[in-house]
Design an enzyme around this catalytic site. Structure first.
Site, PDB file in Angstrom:
ATOM      1  N   GLY A 118       0.848  -1.317   0.043  1.00 20.68           N
ATOM      2  CA  GLY A 118       0.143  -0.076  -0.048  1.00 20.68           C
ATOM      3  C   GLY A 118       0.908   1.268   0.069  1.00 20.68           C
ATOM      4  CG  ASP A 143      -8.387  10.271   5.049  1.00 18.57           C
ATOM      5  OD1 ASP A 143      -9.160  10.567   4.194  1.00 18.57           O
ATOM      6  OD2 ASP A 143      -6.957   9.708   4.615  1.00 18.57           O
ATOM      7  CG  PHE A 148       1.391  11.919   5.168  1.00 15.38           C
ATOM      8  CD1 PHE A 148       2.010  13.107   4.621  1.00 15.38           C
ATOM      9  CD2 PHE A 148       0.114  12.020   5.938  1.00 15.38           C
ATOM     10  CE1 PHE A 148       1.469  14.164   4.933  1.00 15.38           C
ATOM     11  CE2 PHE A 148      -0.341  13.476   5.719  1.00 15.38           C
ATOM     12  CZ  PHE A 148       0.067  14.423   5.459  1.00 15.38           C
ATOM     13  N   GLY A 149       3.226   7.938   3.610  1.00 10.39           N
ATOM     14  CA  GLY A 149       3.865   6.901   3.756  1.00 10.39           C
ATOM     15  C   GLY A 149       3.467   5.560   2.883  1.00 10.39           C
ATOM     16  CB  VAL A 177       1.460   0.083   4.029  1.00 15.81           C
ATOM     17  CG1 VAL A 177       1.374  -1.353   5.156  1.00 15.81           C
ATOM     18  CG2 VAL A 177       1.126   1.219   4.277  1.00 15.81           C
TER      19      VAL A 177
END
Length: 953
Positions: free
Chosen positions: A714, A843, A718-719, A721
C-alpha cells in the site's frame, strides 16, 4: 667464456655450500619466529585472552615448532600449520603473516579477531586451507588471495566482509570448498564460478546477492552442496536442474519464482536436503518427489503452492523433515480428501518434523495420525479448516515435543490421552470449537513449557493436577467459559512462568496469592472475570512485570502501594473494578509506564502529576481531583471546598444526577453490546507474544527485504506500507510496516499525530498497533515507522473495486457489507463517544478500512486525526491543513469550518453509499449534474436493480 680454476679443494667448496644452506635455513627460521611473535602480540593487543593460556607457550624457551597450535616441517623447521581454533583470541591479523612462506594450513575459526585481512596473505602461495570463519573481520576480501593457486578450502563465513567476491578467484583451479556465508557481500551471482570445475561445496548464504542465476554454475559437474539462502536472488531455478550431483540445495528466503520441476527426481536424484522455503513458487508439489529415495529434508513452506499433497510420499524411507506450511495446499473440503496424504506418511518411520499449517486443508483429522512413528517430535497443522474431534490416538505419539492444532474448526472434548504425551513442551489448541473441561491427565505433562487453549468453549474448573506442570513458562486459557476459584497454590508451582493470560472467563473468588514469588513473570492478563477481594499486595514483588491487565473484575480496596516497585512496568489496566482510596503518588515516577487505565472505579483524592499524561485514563472516578490540566479534573481546592460545604444547589444536584445517569446508561449499553458481539463473534485474537519490544531500523530493513517493492502492499500521501515478518515466540508472524516518507511535507506531523492517537485507543474495530520505530536510516536520515497487525484480506477499497481477475477475492454479500458497515460504525462511535478525549478521524474512506482473516473491519490510518478537548474548536490540528480525501470530505470543511464529529459522519455516509452501489464518489459517471448521493436518490425506490454490485454474490 671459461671459469678459471681457483685451486680450492672440492671438499672446501661443499662445506661452504652446506654452511650457506644452514645459514639460510637459520635466517628463514628466524623470519618465521619473528612473524609468530608479531602474530602473538597482535592477537593479545586488547589484553590477555580470558583463559590466559592460549598463547602462553609462545614466549617460553621452547623452540617455536613446539608452541601451541604451531606445526613445522621436519627438514627445514619452517611453519606449515597454524591451528588456533576457538582460542578466545582478540586483535588483528598483522601483515607480517605473509613471511610464513611455507604455511599450508591457517585455522583461526571462532575467535574475536577484527580489522581487515592484510593483502600480504596473498604471499602464502603454498596455502591449501584457510579458515577465518566466526570472527569480526571486515572490509573487502583480499584480491591477493587469488595468488594462492594451491588453495583448496577457503572458509570466511560469519564475518563482516563487504563488497563483491573478487572475480580473480576464477583462477583458483584447485578450489573445492568456498564458504562466504553470513557476511555483507553484494553483487549478482558470481559468473566466474563456472570456471572452477573443482568446486564441491559452495555457500553464499545470508548476504545481499541479487538477480537471476542464469548459467553461472553450469560448469561445476561435481557440486554436492549449494546454499544460496537469505539473499535476494530471483527468477527461475531451472539452471539448477543441471546440477544432478547435488546432495544439499538450500535456497531459503529469496525471491525465486516459477514452478517446481515435475521431474524433480531427475533434476536432483541424489538429494538428501531440499529447501525452497520462503520464495514465490506456485503450482503443485511434484509427485515424482517420492522417487528421490535418499531424501531426508523437504521444505517448501511460505510459498504459493496449491493442489493436493502427493499421496505417495510414504516411499521416502529416510524422510525426517517435511514442512509445507504457509501455502494454498488443499481444497477446504472433506470431499477433496485433503488429508489423505497423512495415511501414506505413516510409513515414513524416521519422520521427526511434520508441519502443514496455514493452508486450506479441510475435513476431519484421520485416525491414522495415531500410526505415526514415536520418533515424531514436531506436528503442526495450525491455520486450516480441519474439523471433527482430536483423535484419541494422539496420545500414542509419545515422542512429541511440539503439537499445534490452533486456528482450526476442531470440536469435541480434549481427549484424556493427551496426558500420555510426557515429552511435550509446547501444546497449542487455541482458536477452535473445543468444549468440555481440561482433562485431569494434563498433570502428566510435567515437561510442558507453553500451554495455549485460548479462544475455545471450554468449561468447568481448572484441574488441580495442573500444578504438576512445574516447568510452565507460558499459559493462555483466555476466551473460554471456565468457572470457579483458581487453586490457591497454582502460581507458586510455576517458578518459571513468564506469561499468564486467563482473561475473558468466569473465574471468581479471591485471586490466589503467590504471584509475587514468580521472579521472571513478565505479562499477567486476568481481565473480565469475576475476581473479588483485594489485589494481592505481593504483586509488587514480581519485579520483572511489564504488563498487568486486571480490568472488568470486582476487585475492591486500595491500589497496592507495592506496585510502585515495578520499575519496568509498561502497561497497567485496573479499570472497571470497585477500587477505592487514593492513587499511589509514586506511580507517576515509573519512567517506563506507557499506559495506565484506572477508569470506572471509586478512587478519590488528588491525582499525581504524570509526565506522559496522554497515556493516562481516570474517567469515571468522580471523587478525583487535581492532576495534569489535560485530565480536566476540578482543582482539589475547589473540590474540597464544595465537599466541605456539604449541601449542593438544586442545579448542581440535577446536573450531577443527569451526568451520572447518562454515563451509567452509556456504560450499560456498551457492555450489553459488547457481550452480544462476543456471543456471535470471537474476541480479539491474541498470540502468546501479543506485545513486542521496540524494533530497530535494521530489523525492519531485514524483515522487508530492504523495503523491497515486492513487499509493498500500500501507499499513501505520507507513507508506504510493506508486508514483513517478525519473530514471535520462535514463529514468524506477518505484520504491516508503515514507513513514513519523511521528505513529504507533513509526514513528521502525521507520525506524531498517529502515535498520539494510537496510544489512547483500544477497540476491536480499530487497527491494532504493535510498536513503532523512530530512528535513523543507513544514510543518517530520519526514519519513522509504525508496525501494525497484518490484515490478510486487504482493504475494503480493494474488495470493492479490484480489477485483478486472477486474484482470489471473497465475494462481499449484502450481509457481509452490512457487518462491515456496523464494524466501522462501532469504531466511529468509540472514537466520538467512548474515549476520554473526543477523536475525529478526518479520513474515513474504504482504503482506510482493513479486513482481517475473519473479514472483520478495522479502521486505520490516524495520520489526519484530531483530538478535540472539550469543544469542537479547541486544540490546534495535529495534521496538515488537509482534512480528508476528495469525494469523502465534508462540504463544510471546504468553507473553513472547524473539524467536528459530523465531518466523520458525512464521510461514513458516503462510505455506506459506496458499499451499497459499488461505485466510488469520484467515479467517471459523476459530474456537475450527478453525484453519488443523487445517483442513489434516483435509484430509490423504483430502480434498486440499477445497483447490481450488492447482489453479485
Amino acid at each position: 667464456m671459461r671459469l678459471r680454476y681457483s685451486g680450492m679443494h672440492p671438499f672446501i667448496i661443499l662445506s661452504l655450500i652446506i654452511s650457506a644452506s644452514f645459514s639460510s635455513n637459520e635466517n628463514n627460521s628466524e623470519r618465521d619466529r619473528t612473524a609468530l611473535l608479531v602474530l602473538r602480540d597482535a592477537f593479545i593487543s586488547r589484553g590477555t585472552p580470558p583463559d590466559g593460556s592460549a598463547l602462553s607457550s609462545w614466549n617460553s624457551s621452547l623452540h617455536f615448532c613446539q608452541w601451541q597450535g604451531v606445526t613445522c616441517e621436519k627438514r627445514h623447521k619452517r611453519v606449515t600449520r597454524i591451528w588456533l581454533r576457538e582460542m578466545k583470541l582478540d586483535g588483528v591479523l598483522p601483515p607480517l603473516i605473509g613471511n610464513l612462506s611455507f604455511l599450508r594450513v591457517l585455522n583461526l575459526r571462532r575467535n574475536s579477531l577484527h580489522g581487515e585481512v592484510p593483502k600480504e596473505i596473498g604471499q602464502l602461495w603454498r596455502l591449501r586451507y584457510i579458515n577465518l570463519a566466526g570472527n569480526f573481520f571486515q572490509g573487502r576480501i583480499p584480491i591477493e588471495l587469488s595468488n594462492c593457486s594451491n588453495i583448496q578450502k577457503l572458509i570466511i563465513s560469519i564475518n563482516n566482509f563487504s563488497g563483491a567476491i573478487p572475480f580473480q578467484f576464477g583462477s583458483l583451479s584447485k578450489l573445492t570448498h568456498l564458504y562466504v556465508g553470513e557476511n555483507n557481500l553484494v553483487g549478482e551471482m558470481p559468473y566466474f564460478l563456472k570456471n572452477i570445475s573443482s568446486l564441491i561445496r559452495l555457500d553464499l548464504s545470508i548476504n545481499h546477492f541479487y538477480g537471476e542465476i542464469h548459467n553461472s554454475l553450469q560448469g561445476i559437474p561435481n557440486l554436492i552442496l549449494l546454499s544460496l539462502s537469505s539473499n535476494k536472488f530471483s527468477g527461475s531455478i531451472s539452471p539448477l536442474y543441471n546440477l544432478s550431483s547435488l546432495d544439499t540445495l538450500d535456497i531459503t528466503l529469496n525471491h525465486f519464482t516459477g514452478t517446481l520441476a515435475q521431474d524433480i527426481d531427475v533434476a536432483f536424484p541424489k538429494a538428501t536436503f531440499l529447501s525452497f522455503w520462503d520464495n514465490n513458487f506456485t503450482g503443485a508439489i511434484p509427485s515424482s518427489l517420492s522417487n528421490i529415495s535418499g531424501l531426508n529434508v523437504f521444505q517448501v513452506n511460505e510459498n504459493g503452492l496449491s493442489g493436493r499433497v502427493p499421496g505417495n510420499l510414504g516411499k521416502l524411507k529416510y524422510l525426517s523433515v517435511l514442512q509445507l506450511s504457509g501455502n494454498h495446499l488443499g481444497g477446504n473440503s472433506e470431499e477433496y480428501n485433503d488429508l489423505s496424504f497423512l495415511d501414506s506418511l505413516t510409513n515414513c518411520t524416521k519422520l521427526e518434523v511434520l508441519e502443514f499449517g496455514n493452508n486450506r486443508f479441510g475435513g476431519q483429522l484421520p485416525n491414522s495420525i495415531a500410526n505415526f512413528t514415536s520418533h515424531i517430535q514436531r506436528l503442526g497443522m495450525w491455520g486450516n479448516y480441519i474439523t471433527g474431534p482430536i483423535p484419541e490416538g494422539i496420545g500414542e505419539l509419545s515422542g512429541l515435543s511440539y503439537l499445534s492444532f490452533s486456528f482450526n474448526l476442531l470440536d469435541g472434548v480434549i481427549p484424556n490421552s493427551i496426558g500420555k504425551l510426557g515429552n511435550i513442551s509446547e501444546l497449542y489448541l487455541y482458536e477452535n470449537n473445543l468444549r468440555g473441561g481440561i482433562p485431569s491427565s494434563i498433570g502428566n505433562l510435567t515437561k510442558v513449557a507453553v500451554l495455549n487453549m485460548g479462544g475455545n468453549s471450554l468449561t468447568g474448573n481448572i484441574p488441580s493436577t495442573l500444578r504438576n506442570c512445574k516447568g510452565m513458562e507460558a499459559i493462555k486459557i483466555s476466551g473460554n467459559h471456565f468457572t470457579g476459584n483458581l487453586p490457591d497454590d497454582l502460581f507458586t508451582q510455576f517458578q518459571n512462568l513468564r506469561y499468564c493470560n486467563i482473561s475473558r472467563n468466569s473465574f471468581d473468588g479471591m485471586f490466589p496469592l503467590g504471584v509475587g514469588k514468580l521472579g521472571v513473570l513478565n505479562e499477567l492478563y486476568i481481565s473480565y472475570n469475576n475476581f473479588s477481594g483485594q489485589i494481592p499486595n505481593d504483586l509488587g514483588e514480581a519485579v520483572q512485570l511489564e504488563y498487568i491487565e486486571m480490568a472488568g473484575n470486582s476487585f475492591e480496596g486500595s491500589i497496592p502501594a507495592s506496585l510502585v516497585r515495578l520499575r519496568s512496568l509498561l502497561e497497567l489496566d485496573l479499570s472497571d473494578n470497585n477500587l477505592s482510596g487514593p492513587i499511589p503518588k509514586d506511580l507517576a515516577n515509573i519512567a517506563s509506564l506507557q499506559y495506565l487505565n484506572l477508569s470506572f472505579n471509586k478512587l478519590e483524592g488528588e491525582v499525581p502529576f504524570f509526565k506522559n499524561v496522554s497515556a493516562i485514563s481516570v474517567a469515571g472516578n468522580r471523587l478525583l481531583c487535581g492532576g495534569n490540566p489535560e485530565l480536566h479534573l476540578q482543582t482539589c481546592e475547589h473540590f474540597y471546598l464544595r465537599k466541605k460545604g456539604g449541601i449542593l444547589s438544586r442545579k448542581g444536584v440535577i446536573a450531577i444526577s443527569l451526568s451520572a445517569f447518562t454515563s451509567f446508561s452509556l456504560f450499560v449499553i456498551v457492555c450489553i453490546f459488547c457481550r452480544r458481539r462476543r456471543k456471535h463473534k470471537k474476541g480479539d485474537v491474541d498470540s502468546l507474544a501479543e506485545r513486542h519490544k521496540r524494533v530497530t531500523y535494521i530489523e525492519l530493513y531485514n524483515a522487508t527485504d530492504g523495503f523491497a517493492e515486492s513487499n509493498l502492499i500500500g501507499t499513501g500521501s505520507f507513507g508506504d506500507v510493506f508486508k514483513a515478518f517478525i519473530l514471535d515466540q520462535n514463529e514468524r508472524k506477518p505484520v504491516a510496516v508503515k514507513v513514513l516518507k519523511m521528505s513529504n511535507h507533513g509526514a513528521a506531523k502525521s507520525f506524531v499525530a498517529e502515535c498520539k492517537i494510537l496510544r489512547r485507543i483500544r477497540h476491536r474495530n480499530l487497527l491494532s498497533v504493535i510498536t513503532s520505530c523512530s530512528s535513523l536510516d543507513s544514510k543518517g536520515n530520519d526514519f519513522k515507522a509504525l508496525v501494525f497487525d497484518f490484515m490478510s484480506n486487504g482493504s475494503l477499497d480493494n474488495r470493492l473495486h479490484s480489477v485483478d481477475r486472477h486474484q482470489e477475492i471473497r465475494v462481499l454479500t449484502l450481509a457481509k457489507r452490512l457487518e462491515i458497515a456496523i464494524d466501522v460504525g462501532c469504531a466511529l462511535d468509540y472514537l466520538h463517544n467512548g474515549c476520554e478525549t473526543l477523536i475525529v478521524h478526518c479520513d474515513v474512506k474504504p482504503s482506510n478500512i482493513l479486513l482481517d482473516e475473519d473479514m472483520v473491519a478495522h479502521v486505520g490510518d490516524f495520520g489526519l486525526a484530531k483530538l478535540l478537548l472539550g469543544d469542537f474548536s479547541g486544540e490546534e490540528s495535529m495534521s496538515t491543513a488537509l482534512r480528508g480525501s476528495i469525494g469523502y470530505i465534508a462540504p463544510e470543511y471546504g468553507m473553513g469550518a472547524a473539524v467536528s464529529p459530523q465531518g466523520d459522519i458525512y464521510s461514513y455516509g458516503i462510505l455506506l453509499l459506496e458499499l451499497i452501489t459499488g461505485r466510488r464518489p469520484t467515479d467517471d459517471i459523476f459530474n456537475d449534474e450527478m453525484s453519488l448521493q443523487s445517483f442513489c436518490e434516483r435509484a430509490v425506490p423504483d430502480h434498486v436493480e440499477d445497483c447490481p454490485s450488492v447482489f453479485a454474490g
